[in-house]
Scaffold this motif. Structure first.
Motif, PDB file in Angstrom:
ATOM      1  N   ASP A  66      22.103 -72.883   3.682  1.00 34.39           N
ATOM      2  CA  ASP A  66      23.530 -73.081   3.416  1.00 34.39           C
ATOM      3  C   ASP A  66      23.947 -72.283   2.179  1.00 34.39           C
ATOM      4  OD1 ASP A  66      26.131 -74.003   3.154  1.00 34.39           O
ATOM      5  OD2 ASP A  66      25.592 -76.111   2.928  1.00 34.39           O
ATOM      6  N   LEU A 105      26.896 -80.023   4.450  1.00 30.95           N
ATOM      7  CA  LEU A 105      25.541 -80.289   4.927  1.00 30.95           C
ATOM      8  C   LEU A 105      25.377 -81.792   5.102  1.00 30.95           C
ATOM      9  CD1 LEU A 105      22.491 -79.786   5.448  1.00 30.95           C
ATOM     10  CD2 LEU A 105      22.186 -79.721   2.955  1.00 30.95           C
ATOM     11  N   PHE A 152      26.116 -77.588   8.542  1.00 30.42           N
ATOM     12  CA  PHE A 152      24.661 -77.648   8.656  1.00 30.42           C
ATOM     13  C   PHE A 152      24.218 -79.102   8.728  1.00 30.42           C
ATOM     14  CE2 PHE A 152      25.750 -73.723   6.611  1.00 30.42           C
ATOM     15  CZ  PHE A 152      24.912 -72.784   7.197  1.00 30.42           C
TER      16      PHE A 152
END
Length: 434
Positions: A116, A146, A100
């Motif tokens: 996420d 992320l 992400f």
């Protein structure tokens, strides 16, 4: 009340993401994701940031590195439980994803954290929201990587373990807090902040300021009862490492904040603000924040008809940094007795020109820091207290009740605080200057 634990804590913890800083760093995200092992990536942004072209540019860089990238403008400015669920549904429909990227302000980064979390760990949103609003469930394992690419200089969300949201049915702002929410990598490219309007720069900068100042003045980690290793929380209280980041953030703000609001094209000021936001995040993401943030959550959550300059005008809102600023001078006046020397040191760090001089310093010591803060508010166009954003004495009880729900933040207050104390701070914050 002074904190006097029977068995004082002797250990503090510190965590931070990997960090990449500098002009051009946003063009390297594809390489970074490949190193992290991602193959199919969701880029989360909001419609306003999408219009700047940066999210698509980042996505093209990801594709150029040989990865798949899908862009969603699913982030809502000041996320709500409803907006996070909608973003999750959209991501689930286009998934699966094993990486992400958030391109935007704290709203986009927090949305990406929630997506996420829920795609990787499963369950329902309110299961993870902090007690007492939610159940406080912890993730069962590591999340997908992320990468956070901030476009505003304020929230420090790229460094923290927190996802903030409004719970609409309760009219309260709260959060999800766990070490696994911290991004794997923060990519801070000052070029991306150049499109911030002055009002956004002012409000987001206030968030930087109070991340640093609340971290700096939080109750010390040694004032907590000693915990077992598995019981320690990300917000551990002020500590020597967080203090260094917070102190440096305040010094940068004193130098750059007013210029960044007044002259948005000043690259030096923009760079200093981006660095200050990151430093403050590295500080408060471990030490914690306290009273101004706790009161800010209901101030933002109960807004009726205030429309700030520079933000989307389709719905009323009090931006987070502004909401924090509105009660901060009175909160710091009230907590002054916890550590007078530290409060005066903060005032010297934040005061431009010749700090520690002038009439202000010959008056009551507890008034010095609030005076510095009010001067800054006036210089950058912040509203004159809670009344200026639509609140009055009839709202005090509800705002206090909302603040009392923020026990995670109140626990870090340098003075033990009750409902009457909060009511006094809120009442005195209706108007901050004549």
């Amino acid at each position: 009340m002074t904190w006097l634990p029977a068995n004082p804590e002797a250990v503090f913890t510190y965590g931070a993401p990997q960090l990449k800083f500098g002009p051009g760093s946003a063009d390297e995200v594809g390489h970074d994701l490949r190193v992290l092992g991602a193959t199919r990536v969701l880029v989360v942004t909001d419609p306003g940031v999408l219009a700047t072209g940066w999210p698509d540019r980042v996505a093209e860089g990801i594709r150029a590195a040989g990865l798949e990238a899908v862009v969603h403008d699913s982030a809502h400015v000041e996320p709500t439980d409803a907006s996070l669920v909608a973003a999750l549904d959209r991501a689930r429909a286009d998934g699966p994803f094993d990486g992400f990227v958030a391109v935007g302000g704290g709203s986009a980064i927090d949305t990406a954290k929630a997506v996420d979390l829920l795609l990787t760990d499963g369950g329902e949103l309110m299961e993870y929201v902090n007690v007492p609003v939610g159940a406080g469930r912890a993730p069962g394992g590591p999340l997908a990587p992320l990468v956070a690419v901030p476009t505003t200089t304020g929230t420090g969300a790229e460094s923290t373990t927190i996802c903030v949201l409004d719970v609409l049915s309760l009219k309260v702002k709260t959060g999800i807090s766990h070490a696994r929410l911290r991004p794997a990598l923060a990519v801070v490219d000052p070029r991306l902040t150049a499109t911030q309007p002055p009002g956004v720069t002012a409000s987001a900068g206030m968030d930087i300021l109070y991340h640093a100042l609340e971290s700096w003045t939080a109750r010390p980690y040694t004032s907590f009862e000693r915990k077992q290793p598995g019981e320690r929380v990300p917000y551990c209280g002020s500590n020597p490492i967080s203090d260094l980041w917070s102190e440096r953030a305040m010094a940068l703000l004193a130098k750059a904040f007013r210029t960044a609001v007044r002259i948005g094209s000043d690259e030096s000021a923009r760079g200093d603000m981006a660095l200050a936001a990151t430093f403050a995040g590295l500080g408060f993401g471990n030490a914690g924040v306290h009273l101004p943030h706790a009161i800010a959550y209901p101030v933002a959550g109960r807004v009726r008809d205030f429309h700030p300059e520079g933000y989307p005008s389709d719905e009323p809102m009090v931006p987070h940094g502004m909401a924090v600023a509105l009660t901060a001078p009175e909160a710091f006046r009230w907590t002054f007795e916890a550590d007078p020397d530290r409060y005066l040191a903060a005032a010297r760090l934040l005061e431009p020109g010749q700090p520690g001089q002038g009439p202000r310093w010959s008056g009551e010591p507890r008034d010095v820091l609030p005076g510095v803060l009010v001067d800054l508010m006036r210089d950058i166009g912040m509203p004159n207290g809670l009344a200026a954003v639509g609140y009055d004495e009839g709202d005090v009880h509800d705002l206090v009740e909302g603040a009392l729900k923020q026990q995670r933040l109140l626990a870090t207050s340098p003075r033990a605080v009750g409902a009457d104390d909060l009511a006094g701070i809120v009442t005195r914050s209706l108007q901050l200057w004549e």
